[in-house]
Design an enzyme around this catalytic site. Structure first.
Site, mmCIF file in Angstrom:
data_model
loop_
_atom_site.group_PDB
_atom_site.id
_atom_site.type_symbol
_atom_site.label_atom_id
_atom_site.label_comp_id
_atom_site.label_asym_id
_atom_site.label_seq_id
_atom_site.Cartn_x
_atom_site.Cartn_y
_atom_site.Cartn_z
ATOM 1 N N GLU A 308 0.842 -1.211 0.000
ATOM 2 C CA GLU A 308 0.000 0.000 0.000
ATOM 3 C C GLU A 308 0.871 1.252 0.000
ATOM 4 O O GLU A 308 0.548 2.251 -0.656
ATOM 5 C CB GLU A 308 -0.928 0.027 1.224
ATOM 6 C CG GLU A 308 -1.998 -1.051 1.219
ATOM 7 C CD GLU A 308 -2.830 -1.058 -0.049
ATOM 8 O OE1 GLU A 308 -3.402 -0.025 -0.413
ATOM 9 O OE2 GLU A 308 -2.908 -2.121 -0.693
ATOM 10 N N TRP A 311 1.718 1.935 -3.397
ATOM 11 C CA TRP A 311 0.647 2.599 -4.164
ATOM 12 C C TRP A 311 0.804 4.123 -4.029
ATOM 13 O O TRP A 311 0.652 4.882 -4.975
ATOM 14 C CB TRP A 311 -0.744 2.202 -3.633
ATOM 15 C CG TRP A 311 -1.338 1.023 -4.326
ATOM 16 C CD1 TRP A 311 -1.455 -0.232 -3.829
ATOM 17 C CD2 TRP A 311 -1.933 0.992 -5.647
ATOM 18 N NE1 TRP A 311 -2.063 -1.054 -4.755
ATOM 19 C CE2 TRP A 311 -2.372 -0.323 -5.869
ATOM 20 C CE3 TRP A 311 -2.122 1.943 -6.641
ATOM 21 C CZ2 TRP A 311 -2.997 -0.711 -7.060
ATOM 22 C CZ3 TRP A 311 -2.743 1.566 -7.832
ATOM 23 C CH2 TRP A 311 -3.167 0.244 -8.031
ATOM 24 N N TRP A 340 -20.902 12.587 -19.292
ATOM 25 C CA TRP A 340 -21.210 12.588 -17.854
ATOM 26 C C TRP A 340 -22.527 13.288 -17.576
ATOM 27 O O TRP A 340 -22.872 14.282 -18.220
ATOM 28 C CB TRP A 340 -20.095 13.313 -17.079
ATOM 29 C CG TRP A 340 -18.717 12.728 -17.231
ATOM 30 C CD1 TRP A 340 -17.656 13.286 -17.882
ATOM 31 C CD2 TRP A 340 -18.245 11.470 -16.708
ATOM 32 N NE1 TRP A 340 -16.553 12.461 -17.802
ATOM 33 C CE2 TRP A 340 -16.879 11.340 -17.084
ATOM 34 C CE3 TRP A 340 -18.825 10.450 -15.962
ATOM 35 C CZ2 TRP A 340 -16.096 10.239 -16.743
ATOM 36 C CZ3 TRP A 340 -18.039 9.357 -15.619
ATOM 37 C CH2 TRP A 340 -16.699 9.254 -16.004
ATOM 38 N N ASN A 375 -10.568 3.089 3.096
ATOM 39 C CA ASN A 375 -10.184 2.902 1.690
ATOM 40 C C ASN A 375 -11.196 2.089 0.889
ATOM 41 O O ASN A 375 -11.545 2.435 -0.241
ATOM 42 C CB ASN A 375 -8.812 2.239 1.607
ATOM 43 C CG ASN A 375 -8.392 2.020 0.165
ATOM 44 O OD1 ASN A 375 -8.292 2.955 -0.604
ATOM 45 N ND2 ASN A 375 -8.179 0.762 -0.202
ATOM 46 N N TRP A 393 -15.895 12.134 -12.567
ATOM 47 C CA TRP A 393 -15.002 11.852 -11.439
ATOM 48 C C TRP A 393 -14.399 13.106 -10.846
ATOM 49 O O TRP A 393 -14.078 13.161 -9.661
ATOM 50 C CB TRP A 393 -13.883 10.897 -11.876
ATOM 51 C CG TRP A 393 -13.077 11.370 -13.051
ATOM 52 C CD1 TRP A 393 -13.377 11.206 -14.369
ATOM 53 C CD2 TRP A 393 -11.863 12.143 -13.031
ATOM 54 N NE1 TRP A 393 -12.425 11.800 -15.170
ATOM 55 C CE2 TRP A 393 -11.480 12.381 -14.371
ATOM 56 C CE3 TRP A 393 -11.053 12.639 -12.009
ATOM 57 C CZ2 TRP A 393 -10.342 13.103 -14.723
ATOM 58 C CZ3 TRP A 393 -9.912 13.359 -12.353
ATOM 59 C CH2 TRP A 393 -9.572 13.583 -13.687
ATOM 60 N N TRP A 416 -9.395 8.391 -7.687
ATOM 61 C CA TRP A 416 -10.619 8.702 -8.435
ATOM 62 C C TRP A 416 -10.547 8.200 -9.871
ATOM 63 O O TRP A 416 -11.505 7.624 -10.396
ATOM 64 C CB TRP A 416 -10.904 10.222 -8.388
ATOM 65 C CG TRP A 416 -11.728 10.516 -7.169
ATOM 66 C CD1 TRP A 416 -11.257 10.954 -5.964
ATOM 67 C CD2 TRP A 416 -13.131 10.293 -7.016
ATOM 68 N NE1 TRP A 416 -12.294 11.025 -5.068
ATOM 69 C CE2 TRP A 416 -13.450 10.641 -5.688
ATOM 70 C CE3 TRP A 416 -14.144 9.857 -7.854
ATOM 71 C CZ2 TRP A 416 -14.757 10.534 -5.197
ATOM 72 C CZ3 TRP A 416 -15.445 9.759 -7.365
ATOM 73 C CH2 TRP A 416 -15.740 10.097 -6.054
#
Ligand SMILES: Cc1cc2nc3c(=O)[nH]c(=O)nc-3n(C[C@H](O)[C@H](O)[C@H](O)COP(=O)(O)OP(=O)(O)OC[C@H]3O[C@@H](n4cnc5c(N)ncnc54)[C@H](O)[C@@H]3O)c2cc1C
Length: 496
Positions: A308, A311, A340, A375, A393, A416
Site C-alpha cells: 500500500e 501505491w 457525464w 479505503n 469523477w 478517483w
C-alpha cells in the site's frame, strides 16, 4: 526539476534557511537534515498561499490539520532554538520574489526544501530556483516525500510505469535491498544562536513575517458544522509517531482486517504522512522490521501494508511522469468523451449521504463527520458516483479534497481515476463495484452502517444492506444493475 540526492556532499556554509511545506517534522526530514549539517545558524520558514490552496481544492479540514501540525513543529524546533517564521502570501506566484527578498536580506548561504511533485508546485519551485539564482543563493530540493525520486524508475523502454504491479516489481528488484534508514533530527542550537544573524529582527519588524502561527489563513476557517470531529485527530510529530508505534503491533493482522470499515484494521496514518508529521521511510522501516527485512516476507500483513505504501509512491511518480493528470485531464484521453451526467440534484444527494444505498450513505457521512473515509469505501462511493450515477469523477475528486483531512492531490486523483476507469487501473472499465455485495461482504452485521445511518439502526443484519421502506430514509436513487449495464455500454462505445 533536478532532485539532488540528499546524501551527497557540498561545501560548508554558515546560514541555512529551510523552507518547510508538507514535511512538518524534525526527525528524518531530509531538507532540515541537509541544512542542519552545513549551517552554524539555522532558521525555517513556512509560506501559506491560501488563494492557491483554494484553487487546488484544499478544504478547511486539511488546511486546519496542516496549520495545527505546523504549530507543533514550531514548538519542537523552538526546543532546539531553531526559529520557524510564518509568512502569509496569497498565491504561489508571489513566492519566488518573497523568498529571494528574504534570502537576500538575510544573507542566506543556501535554501533547502523537500521536493513536491504536482505540476504547479514544480513550476513554483523552478521559479524560486531562478529568483534565488538572481540573488546568488543556491536552493537544494531534496527527495523526501517519496522513497526514490519520481522519474527515476522507468520501464525498459525508458517510460514511466502506467500500471501498479510492474512498478512494484521493478521497485523491489532495484531498491528492495536498500536500508532506507531515517535521518536524525537537527541538533539543538544555543539560545543566542540567532545573534549570529541580526538581520532577522529587522525583517520581523518590516515584513509580515511572524512567529505566531495563525489558526486561520485567507478565508480558511476552523472546520465548521458536522466536521468538528476532524479536531479530534491529535496532531504533530509525536502524535504521528505514536500512531505508527501503535500500528506496528497490529500490522501482522493488516491483510485480515484492512477491508472491514467497522474495524480499526488500517493504520490511519494518512493525515500524518500527507502533512509530513511522519515520513515514508519511518513507515517502511517499521514494516520491514516486522517483515524480516523484506518487502515481501514472513508477515502477510506487513507485506500487504508495504505494498500500500508503494501505491502511494506510484501515484506520486505518476503526476511527474504524466503531468496531464495535474491539468484536470483524464489519464486515458479517450475517456474525455464520456457523456457525464450534469445532475446537481444527484450529486448533492451523494455528497450528503442520502442516496438510499446504506453503505454509500454511511461512507459519505463518515467523510462529512470525521474528514476521513476507509479505503474500501472510497472505492465503493467513487464507483457509485462515476459508474452508477455516471457523474464526472472530477466532481467527486473535488468534493474529497474539500472534506478529507488527508487530502493529497496525487493519491486522490489516482484513486478517483482508478475508480472511474479513466486512470491506471489494469482491469478495464467493466469493474463496477456492487455496493450491496460490498456491504454484505465487508460490513456483514451492518455495524458500520448503524453508526453513521441511525435511521437504519434497528434493522437486522439481513435487511440493513438493502432495506425495506423505512420512515425518514430515502429509497435507492438508482437501480444498480441497470445503471451498471448502462455505464459499461457507454465506456464500450468510446472511440480510442
Ligand atoms: C477515490 C479515492 C480517493 C483517495 N484519496 C486519498 C487522499 O486524498 N489522500 C490519501 O492519502 N489517500 C487517498 N486514497 C488512498 C487510501 O484510501 C488512503 O490512503 C487510506 O484509506 C488512508 O487510510 P490509512 O492511513 O489507514 O491507510 P493504510 O491502509 O494503513 O495504508 C497506509 C498508507 O499507504 C498509503 N495508501 C494506502 N492505500 C493507498 C492508495 N490506494 N493510494 C495511495 N496511497 C495509499 C497511504 O499513505 C496510507 O496512509 C484514496 C483512495 C481512493 C479510492
Amino acid at each position: 526539476m533536478v532532485d539532488k540526492n540528499s546524501r551527497g556532499s557540498r561545501a560548508p556554509f554558515r546560514r541555512g534557511l529551510v523552507w518547510l511545506r508538507n514535511d512538518l517534522r524534525c526527525a528524518d526530514n531530509t531538507a532540515l537534515y541537509r541544512a542542519d549539517k552545513g549551517s552554524d545558524a539555522l532558521a525555517a520558514v513556512f509560506i501559506a498561499c491560501p488563494e492557491t490552496w483554494r484553487s487546488h481544492g484544499d478544504g478547511d479540514n486539511v488546511v486546519a490539520f496542516r496549520l495545527r501540525s505546523l504549530q507543533h513543529l514550531q514548538q519542537d524546533l523552538a526546543a532546539r532554538n531553531i526559529p520557524l517564521y510564518f509568512l502569509e502570501l496569497s498565491t504561489f506566484a508571489q513566492v519566488p520574489a518573497a523568498l529571494a527578498q528574504l534570502a537576500h536580506k538575510l544573507h542566506v548561504d543556501a535554501v533547502f526544501a523537500n521536493a513536491e511533485y504536482p505540476l504547479n508546485e514544480r513550476k513554483r519551485d523552478e521559479a524560486v530556483r531562478e529568483s534565488l539564482r538572481e540573488v546568488g543563493v543556491p536552493v537544494e530540493y531534496c527527495t523526501d516525500r517519496t522513497l526514490i525520486p519520481p522519474g527515476s524508475l522507468t520501464t525498459n523502454s525508458g517510460d514511466g510505469f502506467k500500471v501498479f504491479t510492474p512498478f512494484k516489481r521493478a521497485f523491489i528488484a532495484r531498491h528492495g535491498d536498500e536500508a532506507m534508514d531515517p535521518l536524525p533530527a537537527p541538533r539543538a542550537r544555543s539560545g543566542d544562536h540567532l545573534q549570529l544573524w541580526p538581520e532577522w529582527q529587522a525583517l520581523e519588524a518590516e515584513n509580515n513575517l511572524v512567529r505566531t502561527i495563525p489558526k486561520t489563513v485567507g478565508d480558511y476557517g476552523v472546520p465548521a458544522g458536522g466536521a468538528e470531529r476532524v479536531l479530534d485527530w491529535p496532531v504533530g510529530e509525536a502524535a504521528g509517531l505514536a500512531h505508527l508505534e501503535t500500528f506496528s503491533e497490529k500490522v501482522d493482522d493488516y491483510l485480515k482486517l484492512r477491508d472491514f470499515p467497522g474495524v480499526e484494521g488500517t493504520s490511519r496514518l494518512s493525515p500524518y504522512l500527507n502533512c509530513g508529521a511522519v515520513s515514508i521511510r519511518q513507515c517502511v522501516k517499521m514494516a520491514l522490521a516486522e517483515n524480516g527485512g523484506h518487502w515481501v516476507g514472513k508477515s502477510e500483513g506487513a507485506s500487504t501494508w508495504l505494498s500500500e505504501l508503494l501505491w502511494r509512491e506510484f501515484y506520486q511518480h505518476l503526476v511527474v511522469n504524466f503531468p496531464r493528470v495535474c491539468r484536470n485531464q483524464p489519464f486515458k484521453p479517450e475517456t474525455e468523451q464520456v457523456p457525464w451526467s450534469r445532475s446537481k440534484h444527484d450529486f448533492e444527494r451523494w455528497c450528503a449521504g442520502e442516496t438510499g444505498v446504506p453503505i454509500v450513505d454511511a461512507a459519505m457521512r463518515q467523510l462529512n463527520r470525521t474528514g476521513w473515509m476507509h479505503n474500501r469505501l472510497r472505492m465503493v462511493v467513487a464507483s457509485f458516483l462515476t459508474k452508477n450515477l455516471l457523474i464526472d469523477w472530477r466532481r467527486g475528486e473535488h468534493y474529497f479534497m474539500q472534506q478529507l483531512v488527508d487530502a493529497d492531490f496525487a493519491a486522490n486523483n489516482g484513486g478517483w481515476q482508478w475508480a472511474a476507469s479513466t486512470g491506471t487501473d489494469a482491469v478495464p472499465y467493466f469493474r463496477v463495484f456492487n455496493p450491496y455485495s460490498q456491504s454484505k461482504k465487508f460490513d456483514a452485521e451492518g455495524d458500520f452502517i448503524r453508526v453513521f445511518v441511525p435511521e437504519l439502526a434497528r434493522l437486522s443484519a439481513r435487511d440493513i444492506h438493502c432495506p425495506p421502506p423505512v420512515d425518514g430514509y430515502p429509497p435507492p436513487m438508482c437501480n444498480v444493475t441497470d445503471s451498471r449495464k448502462h455505464a459499461i455500454e457507454v465506456f464500450a462505445n468510446l472511440k480510442s
